[in-house]
Design an enzyme around this catalytic site. Structure first.
Site: not given
Ligand code: GLN
Length: 481
Positions: A76, A151, A175
């Site tokens: 990532k 994400s 994410s």
């Molecule tokens: N979707 C969640 C957020 O927007 C989790 C994001 C993540 O785990 N990096 O914070």
């Protein structure tokens, strides 16, 4: 050439039936053929082939191959790799290259992994759909009009499309698990502190963990064994001994295993299709001898409320470092220092990141701190107590990974609050710091992937992955696209 399990690839490499170079060029070709899917932010064409040749030479010299010998891995774009671009899918890091390797990267290199590229993501890991990326969204591998989750959407899509064997992601509130569920691959978030965060760009430091996306639990366990463990460069990394995950998984028995099924994870508005597939998966565990135990846990809505106060507070502080002076993008026409800061941040950050910086700054401001931030910390403590108590009664907790199947690209972009609800079942494990995994268990009536989310007690990744492996086998989903 299709290997959905590293063990099969490894035996072909070690027996010299295939060379690392052959394998890597095949993966690189596949990556190039999927270029339009926007899965990668950078592809290491030359470096990966060069590395493949080096590893081949190592075999020639009869040196012992590392445990990840020749494994094609994607990373990532928020995990530092020396000399490679590090963009976090943000314009503000445009042109920035990392000057050091994250600890997880260092440890994989030492075990002979090969990195094929960096994956697309929501900007600074903020989002649940991969749409908040400066370079645009990634299509879901099962339906191109839908999102892959986020994400770590690029990492999940890369594994699902077989463009790498394993991908690293990061998980602050879901994410790795949520895109894992949306793309029909395994998504593992370990216990907080299990993997060093050194080199992971900070979003919300008390939640962030590097996570692993893989086609199966064995490969996830293998990589976890390599990258887990204490690191002097991350004071929050745990001294807890890293067990032999494969052996732990082999010892898991479903007979008499107590699987906690919280009523809070099956609310009335849960998508009926998702509920059906998840319940069928749980029934398979029961058929294999496990006992399903109904348990009470706090409503996950409270976790979402607390989560978005705490993570935005932490993010507002962590992202202060991106000021136009130190990294990447600097606004070209700013007459003085203050306007340089303001313009660089205004032009460099996307809408969601700005929303969170503003919200985080607000909840930390004098006069509101007690109402929001302190309250949210208290909610976090209550969740921690309730989850600890639950594990006195059960071995693992199960539910759906997401309340709905992958949604359409653009569908939730105008409604941030609805987007935040995508994490309603993944956020609690992040609040309490416990490990959790999304396991592919089938498809809904439209052919969209559904995942079961398992949470286990602190540092019980091995046991949890052992259960997950059984579940995946019972549900026999084909992880490749
Ligand atoms: N979707 C969640 C957020 O927007 C989790 C994001 C993540 O785990 N990096 O914070």
């Amino acid at each position: 050439m299709q290997f959905r399990r590293y063990e099969d690839l490894r035996s072909k490499l070690l027996s010299r039936e295939l060379t690392c170079e052959q394998v890597i060029s095949e993966y690189l070709q596949r990556i190039d053929s999927k270029k339009d899917d926007n899965i990668f932010t950078a592809v290491f064409h030359e470096a990966a082939l060069q590395r493949a040749r080096e590893l081949e030479a190592k075999l020639e010299r009869a040196e012992t191959p590392g445990v990840l010998f020749g494994m094609p891995i994607a990373i990532k774009d928020n995990i530092a790799m020396k000399g490679a671009p590090l963009s976090c899918a943000s314009k503000i890091l445009d042109g920035y290259e990392s000057v050091y390797d994250a600890t997880a990267i260092e440890r994989m290199v030492a075990e002979d992994a090969i990195f094929v590229g960096r994956t697309n993501m929501d900007e600074f890991a903020m989002g649940s759909s991969n749409e908040n990326s400066a370079i645009g969204p990634v299509p879901n591998p099962y339906d191109k009009t839908r999102v892959p989750g986020g994400s770590s959407g690029g990492s999940a899509a890369a594994v699902a499309n077989d463009l790498c064997m394993v991908a690293l992601g990061s998980d602050t509130g879901g994410s790795v698990r949520q895109p894992g569920g949306f793309c029909n691959v395994v998504g593992l978030k370990p216990t907080y502190g299990r993997i060093s965060r050194y080199g992971l760009v900070a979003f919300a430091s008390s939640f962030d963990q590097i996570g692993i996306l893989a086609a199966n639990c064995d490969d996830a366990a293998l990589v976890l064994g390599v990258i887990a463990g204490q690191d002097d460069r991350d004071a929050t990394s745990s001294h807890h001994e890293v067990p032999d995950y494969e052996a732990t998984m082999d010892h898991v028995s479903l007979e008499g295993l107590r699987v906690g099924v919280p009523t809070a994870f099956f609310p009335e508005n849960l998508n009926a299709n998702v509920a059906g597939v998840v319940k069928a998966g749980l029934k398979k565990l029961e058929d294999a001898g496990a006992e399903l135990v109904e348990i009470e846990l706090p409503e996950s809505d409270y976790a979402i409320a607390a989560y978005y106060i705490l993570v935005t507070a932490e993010a507002s502080s962590n992202l202060a470092r991106f000021d136009g002076a130190r990294y990447g993008y600097r606004s070209p026409d700013s007459p003085d220092l203050t306007s340089m800061y303001v313009n660089s941040r205004t032009e460099g950050f996307g809408a969601e990141v700005k929303r969170r910086i503003m919200l985080g700054t607000y909840v930390l401001s004098a006069g509101y701190y007690d109402t929001y931030y302190k309250k949210a910390q208290q909610v976090r403590r209550v969740f921690q107590e309730k989850y600890r108590e639950a594990f006195e009664k059960v071995d693992v907790i199960a539910g759906p990974t997401s309340p709905f199947p992958p949604f359409g690209i653009g569908d939730k972009m105008d409604n941030p609050l609805e987007m935040y609800l995508a994490d309603v079942f993944t956020v609690p494990a992040s609040i309490v710091g416990m490990p959790a995994v999304s396991v592919p268990v089938g498809f809904d009536s439209l052919g969209l992937p559904v995942g079961i989310h398992l949470i286990s007690n602190f540092f019980e990744e091995g046991k949890m992955l052992g259960i997950a492996r059984n579940l995946q086998a019972f549900c026999q989903t084909a992880p490749s696209k």
